[in-house]
Design a protein around this motif. Structure first.
Motif, PDB file in Angstrom:
ATOM      1  N   SER A 188       0.734  -1.177   0.006  1.00 22.50           N
ATOM      2  CA  SER A 188       0.033   0.111   0.003  1.00 22.50           C
ATOM      3  C   SER A 188       0.835   1.495  -0.085  1.00 22.50           C
ATOM      4  O   SER A 188       2.064   1.172   0.073  1.00 22.50           O
ATOM      5  CB  SER A 188      -0.892   0.237   1.183  1.00 22.50           C
ATOM      6  N   LEU A 189       0.086   2.411   0.033  1.00 21.78           N
ATOM      7  CA  LEU A 189       0.974   3.478   0.068  1.00 21.78           C
ATOM      8  C   LEU A 189       1.662   3.987   1.167  1.00 21.78           C
ATOM      9  O   LEU A 189       2.713   4.363   1.546  1.00 21.78           O
ATOM     10  CB  LEU A 189      -0.118   4.969  -0.081  1.00 21.78           C
ATOM     11  N   ASP A 256      -2.268  -1.355  -3.110  1.00 20.40           N
ATOM     12  CA  ASP A 256      -3.378  -0.660  -2.558  1.00 20.40           C
ATOM     13  C   ASP A 256      -3.095   0.783  -2.481  1.00 20.40           C
ATOM     14  O   ASP A 256      -2.149   1.613  -1.740  1.00 20.40           O
ATOM     15  CB  ASP A 256      -3.775  -1.266  -1.161  1.00 20.40           C
ATOM     16  N   VAL A 257      -3.850   1.586  -3.292  1.00 24.36           N
ATOM     17  CA  VAL A 257      -3.713   3.226  -3.504  1.00 24.36           C
ATOM     18  C   VAL A 257      -5.041   3.778  -3.085  1.00 24.36           C
ATOM     19  O   VAL A 257      -5.225   4.686  -3.410  1.00 24.36           O
ATOM     20  CB  VAL A 257      -3.166   3.621  -4.926  1.00 24.36           C
ATOM     21  N   GLY A 258      -5.939   3.090  -2.408  1.00 22.38           N
ATOM     22  CA  GLY A 258      -7.114   3.546  -2.166  1.00 22.38           C
ATOM     23  C   GLY A 258      -8.157   2.984  -3.107  1.00 22.38           C
ATOM     24  O   GLY A 258      -7.954   2.215  -3.870  1.00 22.38           O
ATOM     25  N   THR A 259      -9.230   3.571  -2.836  1.00 22.62           N
ATOM     26  CA  THR A 259     -10.619   2.845  -3.764  1.00 22.62           C
ATOM     27  C   THR A 259     -11.529   4.303  -3.783  1.00 22.62           C
ATOM     28  O   THR A 259     -11.713   4.986  -2.864  1.00 22.62           O
ATOM     29  CB  THR A 259     -11.260   1.882  -3.002  1.00 22.62           C
ATOM     30  N   ASN A 260     -12.155   4.488  -4.901  1.00 18.64           N
ATOM     31  CA  ASN A 260     -13.280   5.281  -4.983  1.00 18.64           C
ATOM     32  C   ASN A 260     -14.627   4.800  -4.934  1.00 18.64           C
ATOM     33  O   ASN A 260     -15.612   5.358  -5.003  1.00 18.64           O
ATOM     34  CB  ASN A 260     -13.079   5.810  -6.317  1.00 18.64           C
ATOM     35  N   ASN A 261     -14.666   3.834  -4.295  1.00 19.55           N
ATOM     36  CA  ASN A 261     -15.999   2.762  -3.922  1.00 19.55           C
ATOM     37  C   ASN A 261     -16.454   3.102  -2.716  1.00 19.55           C
ATOM     38  O   ASN A 261     -15.871   2.739  -1.619  1.00 19.55           O
ATOM     39  CB  ASN A 261     -15.665   1.270  -4.060  1.00 19.55           C
ATOM     40  N   ALA A 278      -5.050   7.262  -5.103  1.00 20.25           N
ATOM     41  CA  ALA A 278      -3.932   7.921  -5.489  1.00 20.25           C
ATOM     42  C   ALA A 278      -3.866   8.165  -7.092  1.00 20.25           C
ATOM     43  O   ALA A 278      -4.068   7.034  -7.478  1.00 20.25           O
ATOM     44  CB  ALA A 278      -2.958   7.462  -4.561  1.00 20.25           C
ATOM     45  N   THR A 279      -3.540   9.293  -7.508  1.00 21.96           N
ATOM     46  CA  THR A 279      -3.296   9.472  -8.876  1.00 21.96           C
ATOM     47  C   THR A 279      -2.131  10.181  -9.038  1.00 21.96           C
ATOM     48  O   THR A 279      -1.494  10.684  -8.258  1.00 21.96           O
ATOM     49  CB  THR A 279      -4.563  10.054  -9.479  1.00 21.96           C
ATOM     50  N   GLU A 284       2.337   6.949 -10.212  1.00 25.27           N
ATOM     51  CA  GLU A 284       3.165   6.694 -10.758  1.00 25.27           C
ATOM     52  C   GLU A 284       4.679   6.399  -9.838  1.00 25.27           C
ATOM     53  O   GLU A 284       5.493   5.274 -10.311  1.00 25.27           O
ATOM     54  CB  GLU A 284       3.599   7.897 -11.773  1.00 25.27           C
ATOM     55  N   GLU A 285       4.918   7.121  -8.825  1.00 21.00           N
ATOM     56  CA  GLU A 285       6.240   6.695  -8.080  1.00 21.00           C
ATOM     57  C   GLU A 285       6.194   5.332  -7.575  1.00 21.00           C
ATOM     58  O   GLU A 285       6.951   4.728  -7.192  1.00 21.00           O
ATOM     59  CB  GLU A 285       6.462   7.862  -7.080  1.00 21.00           C
ATOM     60  N   LEU A 286       4.955   5.171  -6.832  1.00 19.53           N
ATOM     61  CA  LEU A 286       4.688   3.943  -6.143  1.00 19.53           C
ATOM     62  C   LEU A 286       4.752   2.774  -7.008  1.00 19.53           C
ATOM     63  O   LEU A 286       5.507   1.800  -6.732  1.00 19.53           O
ATOM     64  CB  LEU A 286       3.336   3.767  -5.315  1.00 19.53           C
ATOM     65  N   LEU A 287       4.256   2.711  -8.205  1.00 14.18           N
ATOM     66  CA  LEU A 287       4.372   1.632  -9.340  1.00 14.18           C
ATOM     67  C   LEU A 287       5.808   1.629  -9.810  1.00 14.18           C
ATOM     68  O   LEU A 287       6.246   0.566 -10.004  1.00 14.18           O
ATOM     69  CB  LEU A 287       3.454   1.941 -10.304  1.00 14.18           C
ATOM     70  N   ASP A 288       6.641   2.550  -9.937  1.00 18.96           N
ATOM     71  CA  ASP A 288       7.802   2.475 -10.484  1.00 18.96           C
ATOM     72  C   ASP A 288       8.660   2.084  -9.418  1.00 18.96           C
ATOM     73  O   ASP A 288       9.712   1.086  -9.761  1.00 18.96           O
ATOM     74  CB  ASP A 288       8.193   4.197 -10.583  1.00 18.96           C
TER      75      ASP A 288
END
Length: 616
Positions: A188-189, A256-261, A278-279, A284-288
């Protein structure tokens, strides 16, 4: 029995006192490999693939099978029974029970694996609710790994809809409520800056396949956040059962970067981060960091399969890492490959070459554009025509109507190659009448969109209209098998993404095919592994499609099927793996050298077997 230097003796002593178990496993593995050289076949000693066999074959190199259970049972037989990898339940023989401190820990009866399997299938069939079957199977996987995979392999057609679509969709929706124990890694973040350390927390070090999701677009169910973990877990179960990749080499991961649900954010049982997604830069930094950490921890040849990412991230991630990592997006590439295979096979029923047909898609997202591009590439390969030309017989309809050139400025970048010259058309029915397609493909994620009028229009234009309703789960399918056959008066060639039962129409039984990604990705991944591929290229996807299409028999065609039955899936996967591996060698992307002489036999020899081992 084996020589151990003083350092190894120290580790052994630590294990006997309950410490450093993993180090001891590595020690035992290396020494057992030396000891068992005389039991490995002559072909293996000579090297069918320059040492590849030592890394991947079933008996000589599957790490989790080289460790004897005594590693765990020195202190207590209870430890052995609680380890799903080695536990055999009531299948432990009398001598094994004595040798491994199991006497009294099990009832007196000794049951074979076959009898255990029979009992479990009887129990599973008593459940009326598919989710209860899913939960029972997950419980089995957590206590007896080999029996779980034996059950799945031997009953694949019956159990595939339980561990995969459509039941896995419901499991993800309710994952917080049915959660029992972690089946993979959650990143997660909160773990930003520490992802490499998180990966090292996973007990297995020799990972070959990672399936990762961020949960934003689970099947046709939308944003399920952290609860999307059911998808990587299910996919990797199929990597083992259908493709033979050993379970310990598979790692499910949820980012896990959160959810909009909002429903999940307000659910007291939700297991993920309680925040909006998160957007941008943060995402991008987390995925990288994740991608770099995976490569650093597991090496260049670990396959990273992206699963159920939303369109706006899926295409960008694939484009960004395709040249630096071994990456594969099942929604874009896997779906495309299995659909192309069905189209190639269907030519024997509908006639003509692939280039003779006109294709109309409802849905222009990951699946639709991915399939369209692979069709265009295959036609280009067959006809030597430029890709720009072969795209012109492929048309896409999105929520705003037919994608045409006048809409170019407002289109997302992945839709732009499909904006052809044509007057605007709003609805699907009007698009069918205007384009006059021979093939109608649904990848919209919206159910009931292939209406009676649409199917009748396709039937008026074609003697044998080819209709593929691919959206999952079943509730989101563009039409049912019964609707397709009835509305076309039994003339449609039909396949769907989710399973449908056979349909009887005017005295004839029609068996609908299932364009299931499970045909492709397990064998595709195995092909990458056995060749030591370092990158994925579209030529490999075409090779996988051609291999699958070649497995459809005349008996299948006689039933109207354009896919072979899943009962032969391991044989199918071996042929796909061989074709993919051959293409990797041809393209110079294979690192396991020299190339094995018979890639099909080699692929089969590398497959994990769930049959119980003797522990004496």
């Amino acid at each position: 029995m084996m020589s151990l230097n003083s350092h190894k003796r120290t580790i052994l002593k630590q294990v006997l006192y309950g410490r450093e178990v993993r180090k001891f496993e590595a020690l035992m593995s290396s020494n057992l490999k030396e000891m068992r050289n005389d039991s490995v076949s002559e072909d293996a000693r000579k090297g069918l693939g320059g040492g590849v066999r030592d890394s991947y074959t079933e008996d000589s190199a599957t790490d989790d099978q080289l460790i004897t259970p005594s590693t765990y049972s020195v202190a207590s037989g209870c430890t052995l029974l609680r380890d799903p990898r080695y536990n055999k339940g009531l299948a432990f023989a009398e001598k094994e029970r004595d040798a491994h401190y199991l006497r009294g820990l099990l009832p007196p009866a000794v049951l074979s694996q076959e009898l255990q399997e029979k009992r479990l299938m009887h129990n599973l069939r008593q459940y009326d609710v598919p989710l209860h079957r899913y939960m029972a199977l997950m419980d089995l996987q957590e206590r007896n790994e080999r029996l779980f995979y034996k059950l799945l392999i031997d009953n694949v057609e019956e159990l595939l809809p339980v561990v995969y679509t459509p039941t896995v969709g419901e499991a993800c929706q309710k994952y917080g409520s049915i959660y029992r124990r972690p089946q993979g890694l959650y990143i997660s973040l909160k773990e930003k800056g520490k992802i490499l350390d998180v990966l090292k927390n996973w007990g297995e070090k020799s990972i070959q396949v990672i399936v990762v999701t961020d949960g934003e677009r689970i099947l046709g169910l939308g944003d399920l956040g952290c609860q999307g973990m059911g998808i990587p877990v299910g996919k990797l179960s199929l990597y083992t059962a259908l493709g033979g990749v050993r379970p310990s080499a598979c790692l499910p991961i949820t980012i896990d970067v959160g959810t909009n649900n909002e429903k999940l954010l307000n659910d007291e049982f939700y297991i993920g981060l309680r925040q909006k997604r998160a957007t941008g830069k943060e995402y991008e930094e987390l995925l990288d960091e994740f991608m770099q950490a995976v490569k650093q921890n597991y090496g260049e040849k670990v396959l990273i399969q992206f699963e159920d990412f939303a369109n706006h991230n899926a295409f960008d991630l694939l484009a960004k890492y395709n040249s630096s990592h071994l990456v594969f997006n099942d929604d874009i590439q896997g779906t495309a490959s299995v659909v192309l295979a069905g189209l190639l096979a269907s030519l024997k029923l509908v006639g003509g070459a692939l280039a003779d047909h006109t294709f109309l898609f409802l849905g222009a997202g990951e699946a639709g554009t991915g399939i369209a591009e692979l069709i265009a590439l295959e036609v280009s390969k067959q006809t030597k025509a430029p890709l720009e030309e072969t795209r012109k017989k492929i048309w896409l309809v999105d929520s705003k109507g037919l994608i045409v050139r006048s809409r170019m400025e407002s289109l997302q970048h992945f839709k732009k190659p499909w904006a052809h010259e044509h007057e605007p058309v709003k609805g699907l029915l009007d698009a069918v009448k205007a384009i006059k397609p021979t093939v109608l493909i649904g990848s919209s994620g919206v159910g009931k969109t292939f209406t009676k009028e649409v199917v009748e229009a396709m039937s008026s234009l074609n003697e044998k209209p080819l209709i593929l309703a691919l959206s999952n789960p079943t509730s989101q399918s563009e039409c049912t098998a019964e609707e397709a056959y009835t509305w076309s008066k039994g003339r449609a060639i039909f396949a769907s993404g989710s399973p449908f039962d056979p349909v009887e129409y005017e005295g004839k039984v029609f068996v609908p095919g299932q364009a299931n990604n499970a045909y492709i990705f397990p064998g595709f991944g195995l092909g990458l592994i056995i060749s030591g591929a370092i990158r994925v290229r579209h030529e490999m996807l075409l090779a996988a499609s051609e291999a699958l299409a070649a497995q459809v028999t005349q008996e299948n065609y006689d039933k109207g099927l354009i896919y072979p039955p899943f009962t032969n899936i391991r044989k199918i996967s071996a042929h796909i793996a061989a074709n993919v591996a051959a293409k990797a060698y041809e393209l110079g992307l294979a690192s396991h050298l020299p190339r094995p002489k018979d890639l099909v036999k080699y692929a089969e020899s590398c497959m994990y077997s769930p049959v119980y081992r003797s522990y004496l």
